[in-house]
Design an enzyme around this catalytic site. Structure first.
Site, PDB file in Angstrom:
ATOM      1  N   GLY A 213       0.828  -1.208   0.000  1.00  0.00           N
ATOM      2  CA  GLY A 213       0.000   0.000   0.000  1.00  0.00           C
ATOM      3  C   GLY A 213       0.854   1.245   0.000  1.00  0.00           C
ATOM      4  O   GLY A 213       1.896   1.309  -0.674  1.00  0.00           O
TER       5      GLY A 213
ATOM      6  N   ILE B  64       2.719   2.760   2.416  1.00  0.00           N
ATOM      7  CA  ILE B  64       4.087   2.637   2.945  1.00  0.00           C
ATOM      8  C   ILE B  64       4.878   1.644   2.103  1.00  0.00           C
ATOM      9  O   ILE B  64       6.036   1.886   1.764  1.00  0.00           O
ATOM     10  CB  ILE B  64       4.084   2.212   4.437  1.00  0.00           C
ATOM     11  CG1 ILE B  64       3.321   3.236   5.292  1.00  0.00           C
ATOM     12  CG2 ILE B  64       5.519   2.058   4.956  1.00  0.00           C
ATOM     13  CD1 ILE B  64       3.253   2.906   6.781  1.00  0.00           C
TER      14      ILE B  64
ATOM     15  N   ARG C 189      -5.318   3.585  10.040  1.00  0.00           N
ATOM     16  CA  ARG C 189      -6.389   4.285  10.759  1.00  0.00           C
ATOM     17  C   ARG C 189      -7.184   5.213   9.851  1.00  0.00           C
ATOM     18  O   ARG C 189      -6.676   5.731   8.879  1.00  0.00           O
ATOM     19  CB  ARG C 189      -5.761   5.162  11.856  1.00  0.00           C
ATOM     20  CG  ARG C 189      -5.296   4.396  13.022  1.00  0.00           C
ATOM     21  CD  ARG C 189      -5.017   5.341  14.166  1.00  0.00           C
ATOM     22  NE  ARG C 189      -3.720   5.985  14.066  1.00  0.00           N
ATOM     23  CZ  ARG C 189      -3.326   6.967  14.864  1.00  0.00           C
ATOM     24  NH1 ARG C 189      -4.153   7.440  15.792  1.00  0.00           N
ATOM     25  NH2 ARG C 189      -2.123   7.489  14.752  1.00  0.00           N
TER      26      ARG C 189
ATOM     27  N   ASN D  88       0.245  -1.399  12.666  1.00  0.00           N
ATOM     28  CA  ASN D  88      -0.297  -0.983  13.974  1.00  0.00           C
ATOM     29  C   ASN D  88      -1.383  -1.919  14.499  1.00  0.00           C
ATOM     30  O   ASN D  88      -2.018  -2.587  13.698  1.00  0.00           O
ATOM     31  CB  ASN D  88      -0.916   0.422  13.823  1.00  0.00           C
ATOM     32  CG  ASN D  88       0.079   1.508  14.136  1.00  0.00           C
ATOM     33  OD1 ASN D  88       0.954   1.343  14.974  1.00  0.00           O
ATOM     34  ND2 ASN D  88      -0.062   2.643  13.465  1.00  0.00           N
TER      35      ASN D  88
ATOM     36  N   ARG E 229       9.825  12.809  14.400  1.00  0.00           N
ATOM     37  CA  ARG E 229       8.773  13.825  14.591  1.00  0.00           C
ATOM     38  C   ARG E 229       9.190  14.801  15.689  1.00  0.00           C
ATOM     39  O   ARG E 229       9.089  16.025  15.536  1.00  0.00           O
ATOM     40  CB  ARG E 229       7.455  13.129  14.965  1.00  0.00           C
ATOM     41  CG  ARG E 229       6.831  12.453  13.763  1.00  0.00           C
ATOM     42  CD  ARG E 229       5.542  11.726  14.101  1.00  0.00           C
ATOM     43  NE  ARG E 229       4.934  11.236  12.865  1.00  0.00           N
ATOM     44  CZ  ARG E 229       4.142  10.176  12.777  1.00  0.00           C
ATOM     45  NH1 ARG E 229       3.857   9.477  13.872  1.00  0.00           N
ATOM     46  NH2 ARG E 229       3.636   9.812  11.617  1.00  0.00           N
TER      47      ARG E 229
ATOM     48  N   HIS F 125       4.406   2.688  20.882  1.00  0.00           N
ATOM     49  CA  HIS F 125       4.046   3.622  19.816  1.00  0.00           C
ATOM     50  C   HIS F 125       2.559   3.916  19.973  1.00  0.00           C
ATOM     51  O   HIS F 125       1.718   3.258  19.419  1.00  0.00           O
ATOM     52  CB  HIS F 125       4.313   2.973  18.461  1.00  0.00           C
ATOM     53  CG  HIS F 125       3.943   3.829  17.296  1.00  0.00           C
ATOM     54  ND1 HIS F 125       4.458   5.079  17.096  1.00  0.00           N
ATOM     55  CD2 HIS F 125       3.112   3.608  16.246  1.00  0.00           C
ATOM     56  CE1 HIS F 125       3.967   5.583  15.968  1.00  0.00           C
ATOM     57  NE2 HIS F 125       3.145   4.706  15.443  1.00  0.00           N
TER      58      HIS F 125
HETATM   59  O1  TXD Z   1       5.141   3.995  13.099  1.00  0.00           O
HETATM   60  C1  TXD Z   1       4.476   3.109  12.638  1.00  0.00           C
HETATM   61  N1  TXD Z   1       4.715   1.864  12.988  1.00  0.00           N
HETATM   62  C2  TXD Z   1       3.386   3.399  11.691  1.00  0.00           C
HETATM   63  C3  TXD Z   1       2.446   2.361  11.411  1.00  0.00           C
HETATM   64  C4  TXD Z   1       3.256   4.659  11.055  1.00  0.00           C
HETATM   65  C5  TXD Z   1       2.288   4.850  10.104  1.00  0.00           C
HETATM   66  C6  TXD Z   1       1.355   3.821   9.700  1.00  0.00           C
HETATM   67  N2  TXD Z   1       1.463   2.615  10.433  1.00  0.00           N
HETATM   68  C7  TXD Z   1       0.675   1.436  10.073  1.00  0.00           C
HETATM   69  O2  TXD Z   1       1.240   0.834   8.924  1.00  0.00           O
HETATM   70  C8  TXD Z   1      -0.757   1.661   9.677  1.00  0.00           C
HETATM   71  O3  TXD Z   1      -1.549   1.876  10.818  1.00  0.00           O
HETATM   72  C9  TXD Z   1      -1.055   0.352   8.989  1.00  0.00           C
HETATM   73  O4  TXD Z   1      -1.333  -0.665   9.943  1.00  0.00           O
HETATM   74  C10 TXD Z   1       0.259   0.001   8.280  1.00  0.00           C
HETATM   75  C11 TXD Z   1       0.252   0.185   6.782  1.00  0.00           C
HETATM   76  O5  TXD Z   1      -0.049   1.499   6.453  1.00  0.00           O
HETATM   77  P1  TXD Z   1      -0.294   1.929   4.917  1.00  0.00           P
HETATM   78  O6  TXD Z   1      -0.576   3.375   4.915  1.00  0.00           O
HETATM   79  O7  TXD Z   1       0.756   1.392   4.034  1.00  0.00           O
HETATM   80  O8  TXD Z   1      -1.658   1.146   4.626  1.00  0.00           O
HETATM   81  P2  TXD Z   1      -2.305   0.727   3.219  1.00  0.00           P
HETATM   82  O9  TXD Z   1      -1.953   1.713   2.161  1.00  0.00           O
HETATM   83  O10 TXD Z   1      -3.737   0.451   3.465  1.00  0.00           O
HETATM   84  O11 TXD Z   1      -1.553  -0.630   2.862  1.00  0.00           O
HETATM   85  C12 TXD Z   1      -1.780  -1.805   3.561  1.00  0.00           C
HETATM   86  C13 TXD Z   1      -1.751  -2.907   2.552  1.00  0.00           C
HETATM   87  C14 TXD Z   1      -2.901  -2.875   1.546  1.00  0.00           C
HETATM   88  O12 TXD Z   1      -2.374  -2.807   0.233  1.00  0.00           O
HETATM   89  C15 TXD Z   1      -3.645  -4.184   1.786  1.00  0.00           C
HETATM   90  O13 TXD Z   1      -4.165  -4.780   0.580  1.00  0.00           O
HETATM   91  C16 TXD Z   1      -2.546  -5.037   2.380  1.00  0.00           C
HETATM   92  O14 TXD Z   1      -1.848  -4.163   3.240  1.00  0.00           O
HETATM   93  N3  TXD Z   1      -3.016  -6.199   3.115  1.00  0.00           N
HETATM   94  C17 TXD Z   1      -2.357  -7.369   3.103  1.00  0.00           C
HETATM   95  N4  TXD Z   1      -1.218  -7.726   2.507  1.00  0.00           N
HETATM   96  C18 TXD Z   1      -0.807  -8.997   2.671  1.00  0.00           C
HETATM   97  N5  TXD Z   1      -1.470  -9.904   3.428  1.00  0.00           N
HETATM   98  C19 TXD Z   1      -2.619  -9.572   4.048  1.00  0.00           C
HETATM   99  N6  TXD Z   1      -3.268 -10.469   4.792  1.00  0.00           N
HETATM  100  C20 TXD Z   1      -3.107  -8.247   3.903  1.00  0.00           C
HETATM  101  N7  TXD Z   1      -4.192  -7.586   4.376  1.00  0.00           N
HETATM  102  C21 TXD Z   1      -4.130  -6.332   3.879  1.00  0.00           C
END
Ligand code: TXD
Length: 319
Positions: free
Chosen positions: A12, A14, A83, A121, A152, A176
Site C-alpha cells: 500500500g 508505505i 487508521r 499498527n 517527529r 508507539h
Molecule cells: O510507526 C508506525 N509503525 C506506523 C504504522 C506509522 C504509520 C502507519 N502505520 C501502520 O502501517 C498503519 O496503521 C497500517 O497498519 C500500516 C500500513 O499502512 P499503509 O498506509 O501502508 O496502509 P495501506 O496503504 O492500506 O496498505 C496496507 C496494505 C494494503 O495494500 C492491503 O491490501 C494489504 O496491506 N493487506 C495485506 N497484505 C498482505 N497480506 C494480508 N493479509 C493483507 N491484508 C491487507
C-alpha cells in the site's frame, strides 16, 4: 556477490514508498507482496520504469504468492489496515492480528532467515504477535516506531529552536501510542541538552511540554489532515534506516520496538527502547537511567502495551 533481496509484505502507501526508496538506494532486488491482485504487480512495473530515469539497478517484482519471498534478507511488513480519522491505533487490533497470523506463517514457511521489520499498527502488539506466529528468533523480528517518533520530535524541536534538523538528537521511549515517552533529558541539539537550549533561546518549559504532546499525537495529526489513511513518507524512510543498519552491519543505536527481557524491569514483551542493530539483527538493548517521572511514564506506556497483548491472547487462542 548476489544482490540482497528485500520483500515488502503489504504494497500500500508505505509499501510502495519503501520500494521506491530501497530501489533508489540500490539496496537490493525488491519483491512487493499483497493480497490485492494486480496492485503489487502494477506498482512493481511503475517503479521499475523509474530505473532508467533515476539510474538504479534493482529488479522489482510484484506478487500474491508467498513462495516469491523465499531467500529474502530483509522483510518489511505493512500488511493490514491503517487508521481512519477518529480511530485509535488500538481499534485496528482485531483485523490486523489476523493479518499478522497469515504473514507470520508466510514468513515461517518461505523466508525464515530474514530480518523482519514490522510496521503494522498497533505496533508493539503486532510485532509481538508476528514474532509468535512466525517462530523466528526474537533478535530477527523488530518493530519500527521509535525512529519515526523521534524524527517527529526532532522536527518540532528544530522548528522551535530555528536550527538544522541535522543537529537534533531526539529521544523517544516506550510504546508507539499516545503514551509514548519523549525523553527530554536525553535529547540534545548537537550535544547541548534541550532544556539548556531552551534557556539559552528563551523557550518556556510549557512550550517544550506542547512539543512533547504534539510528538505523541503526531500520527493522529497527519491522519486527520489526510482524511484517508495515515502517514507514509516518514514511516517508510524510518524503516529503511533500520534495514540499512542490518544489511550494512552498522551497529546503529536506533529506538526500536525490540524484545526486552530483564532490562527496564521488563520481561518478555516488545516495546520501544534504544537498540543496537547490526548483522545480528537486534544485537543489544541499551538500558539508560531514567528520572522517577520518566520511569513512571514508561510504566504507563508499557501497561498500555501489556493490555493489548492480553487482548491479542483473548482473540487468538494459539497465542
Ligand atoms: O510507526 C508506525 N509503525 C506506523 C504504522 C506509522 C504509520 C502507519 N502505520 C501502520 O502501517 C498503519 O496503521 C497500517 O497498519 C500500516 C500500513 O499502512 P499503509 O498506509 O501502508 O496502509 P495501506 O496503504 O492500506 O496498505 C496496507 C496494505 C494494503 O495494500 C492491503 O491490501 C494489504 O496491506 N493487506 C495485506 N497484505 C498482505 N497480506 C494480508 N493479509 C493483507 N491484508 C491487507
Amino acid at each position: 556477490m548476489a544482490r540482497k533481496k528485500i520483500a515488502l509484505i503489504g504494497s500500500g502507501m508505505i509499501g510502495g514508498t519503501l520500494a521506491h526508496l530501497a530501489a533508489k538506494k540500490e539496496m537490493g532486488d525488491i519483491v512487493l507482496f499483497d493480497i490485492a491482485e494486480g496492485m503489487p504487480q502494477g506498482k512493481a512495473l511503475d517503479l521499475s520504469q523509474c530505473g532508467p530515469i533515476e539510474g538504479f539497478d534493482a529488479k522489482i517484482t510484484g506478487t500474491n504468492d508467498y513462495a516469491d519471498i523465499a531467500g529474502s534478507d530483509v522483510i518489511i511488513v505493512t500488511a493490514g489496515v491503517p487508521r481512519k480519522p477518529g480511530m485509535s491505533r488500538d481499534d485496528l487490533l482485531g483485523i490486523n492480528l489476523k493479518v499478522m497470523k497469515a504473514v507470520g506463517e508466510g514468513i515461517k514457511n518461505n523466508a525464515p532467515d530474514a530480518f523482519v521489520i514490522c510496521i503494522t499498527n498497533p505496533l508493539d502488539a503486532m510485532v509481538w504477535a508476528l514474532r509468535e506466529f512466525s517462530g523466528l528468533p526474537h533478535n530477527k523480528v523488530v518493530g519500527m516506531a521509535g525512529v519515526l517518533d523521534s524524527a517527529r520530535f526532532a522536527t518540532f524541536l528544530a522548528w522551535e529552536f530555528d536550527c538544522s534538523v541535522k543537529d537534533v538528537n531526539a529521544f523517544v521511549l516506550g510504546g508507539h501510542g499516545d503514551t509514548m515517552v519523549p525523553v527530554l533529558s536525553y535529547s540534545t541539539i548537537n550535544g547541548i541538552p534541550v532544556k539548556d537550549m531552551a534557556k539559552i533561546k528563551g523557550v518556556a518549559t510549557s512550550r517544550l511540554d506542547e512539543i512533547v504532546a504534539r510528538t505523541r499525537a503526531g500520527g493522529g495529526e497527519i491522519v486527520k489532515l489526510l482524511g484517508n489513511g495515515s502517514a507514509y513518507y516518514a514511516p517508510a524512510t524510518s524503516a529503511i534506516s533500520m534495514a540499512e543498519a542490518y544489511l550494512g552491519d552498522q551497529k546503529r543505536i536506533l529506538p526500536s520496538a525490540s524484545y526486552v527481557e530483564g532490562k527496564y524491569g521488563l520481561d518478555g514483551l516488545y516495546v520501544g527502547v534504544p537498540t543496537v542493530i547490526g548483522a545480528g539483527g537486534t544485537e543489544d538493548v541499551i538500558e539508560i537511567e531514567l528520572s522517577d517521572e520518566e520511569r513512571a511514564n514508561l510504566t504507563v506506556s508499557v501497561d498500555a502495551v501489556k493490555e493489548l497483548l492480553e487482548a491479542c491472547k483473548g482473540l487468538d487462542s494459539s497465542l
